[in-house]
Design an enzyme around this catalytic site. Structure first.
Site, PDB file in Angstrom:
ATOM      1  N   SER A 151       0.827  -1.201   0.000  1.00  0.00           N
ATOM      2  CA  SER A 151       0.000   0.000   0.000  1.00  0.00           C
ATOM      3  C   SER A 151       0.865   1.255   0.000  1.00  0.00           C
ATOM      4  CB  SER A 151      -0.955  -0.039   1.199  1.00  0.00           C
ATOM      5  OG  SER A 151      -1.978   0.911   1.069  1.00  0.00           O
ATOM      6  N   GLU A 245      -9.910  -4.695  -5.469  1.00  0.00           N
ATOM      7  CA  GLU A 245      -9.516  -3.505  -4.709  1.00  0.00           C
ATOM      8  C   GLU A 245      -9.576  -2.254  -5.569  1.00  0.00           C
ATOM      9  OE1 GLU A 245      -5.375  -2.926  -3.547  1.00  0.00           O
ATOM     10  OE2 GLU A 245      -4.902  -4.877  -4.421  1.00  0.00           O
ATOM     11  N   HIS A 275      -7.393  -5.625  -0.955  1.00  0.00           N
ATOM     12  CA  HIS A 275      -6.204  -4.843  -0.608  1.00  0.00           C
ATOM     13  C   HIS A 275      -5.328  -5.568   0.417  1.00  0.00           C
ATOM     14  CE1 HIS A 275      -3.882  -1.203  -0.573  1.00  0.00           C
ATOM     15  NE2 HIS A 275      -4.023  -1.053   0.731  1.00  0.00           N
TER      16      HIS A 275
END
Length: 307
Positions: A151, A245, A275
């Protein structure tokens, strides 16, 4: 086809996120929200058997080593945790980092960079670069270091590499990006296409976090959103993203931009995944398989660099 375990886990995640999004929790202070985030991360798993943890300090930054008795002590993955630049710590990502190190057969170095909004851009990048330079001072060669992150940590891995490149410093051997957050303008089509599928992220939350991290800078700044940067000269990349996602487009844009710069890119879009599903290795076969792929990539890179 996604596993039955993933189907159940995805439903449970949607319920948990909905519960966490209540007004009561939003009204808590940032310290309390971070504490809750740490608690949730800790519940996802314990360290694998025989993993050794060594906390250390680098100046004002906490960090830790994760290794196994069989780990190659001369190779290291520098892992940068996710959390929208606002949350996350070694507590939330220790298990994922340790599992990656286990499959790669190397040590993992896990620093806790400064977080926004107290420390907006470019504080996290400065800390990531500092951690890399510290490893070099410990005697690690650049070809024996791989950047990895999920991320925001994935975006940070790319941005830190760009800073090193632009300052004519040696680059790591490769970059591993898990569900990368690299377009903080939220301009990709998956932000709309997957907003009903994503069990974890919401478009509104992502946009709020982007603004907190960027501070006074524009969101398309190439070090904030490296999909807008010239990625020429960066090392090989492995990019993993899930088809459920909202950040799927980030991964695809990053791969496209890297290839335009002549970078060797391996892009994997995992059907039905969400995610950073890789963090759920205790529960999901897809998570274990994805981490195995990461380990294979890292081993291949280190073998190539040894020649």
């Amino acid at each position: 086809m996604p596993s039955f375990q993933n189907f159940i886990f995805e439903k449970l995640m949607k319920l948990s996120v909905k519960r966490l999004a209540t007004k009561k929790l939003r009204e808590r202070g940032l310290t309390e929200r971070r504490k809750k985030f740490d608690e949730i991360g800790a519940k996802l798993g314990k360290l694998p058997e025989h993993c050794l943890r060594q906390p250390i300090r680098i100046g004002d930054m906490n960090a830790e080593w994760l290794a196994y008795p069989t780990s190659n002590e001369y190779k290291v993955i520098l892992y940068l945790h996710g959390g929208a630049y606002e949350y996350g710590s070694a507590n939330t990502h220790r298990t994922l980092a340790a599992r990656i190190g286990q499959t790669a057969g190397v040590k993992v170095f896990l620093p806790e960079y400064r977080l926004a909004p107290e420390h907006p851009f470019p504080a996290a990048i400065e800390d990531a670069v500092q951690a890399y330079r510290w490893l070099l001072r410990q005697g690690f060669h650049p070809t024996d270091i791989i950047f990895a992150g999920d991320s925001a940590g994935a975006g940070l891995s790319v941005s830190a590499s760009l800073v090193l490149r632009d300052q004519n410093e040696p680059l790591p051997a490769a970059i591993i990006c898990l569900s990368p957050w690299v377009d903080l303008t939220s301009s990709g089509e998956s932000y709309l296409k997957n907003q009903q599928e994503d069990p974890y992220l919401t478009v509104g939350a992502v946009k709020r976090a982007a603004r907190l991290y960027a501070g006074e800078e524009r969101l398309d700044h190439p070090l904030i959103s490296p999909v807008f940067a010239d990625l020429t000269g960066l090392p090989p990349m492995l990019i993993q993203s899930g088809s459920h996602e909202i950040l799927q487009s980030d991964a695809e844009k990053l791969a496209t931009q890297a290839r335009l710069g002549g970078v060797d890119v391996t892009l994997q879009i995992w059907e039905g995944m969400w995610h950073v599903w890789q963090i759920s290795g205790r529960f999901l076969p897809e998570a274990r398989k994805a981490v195995d792929q990461i380990g294979l990539f890292a081993r291949k890179i280190f073998q190539q660099k040894r020649k």
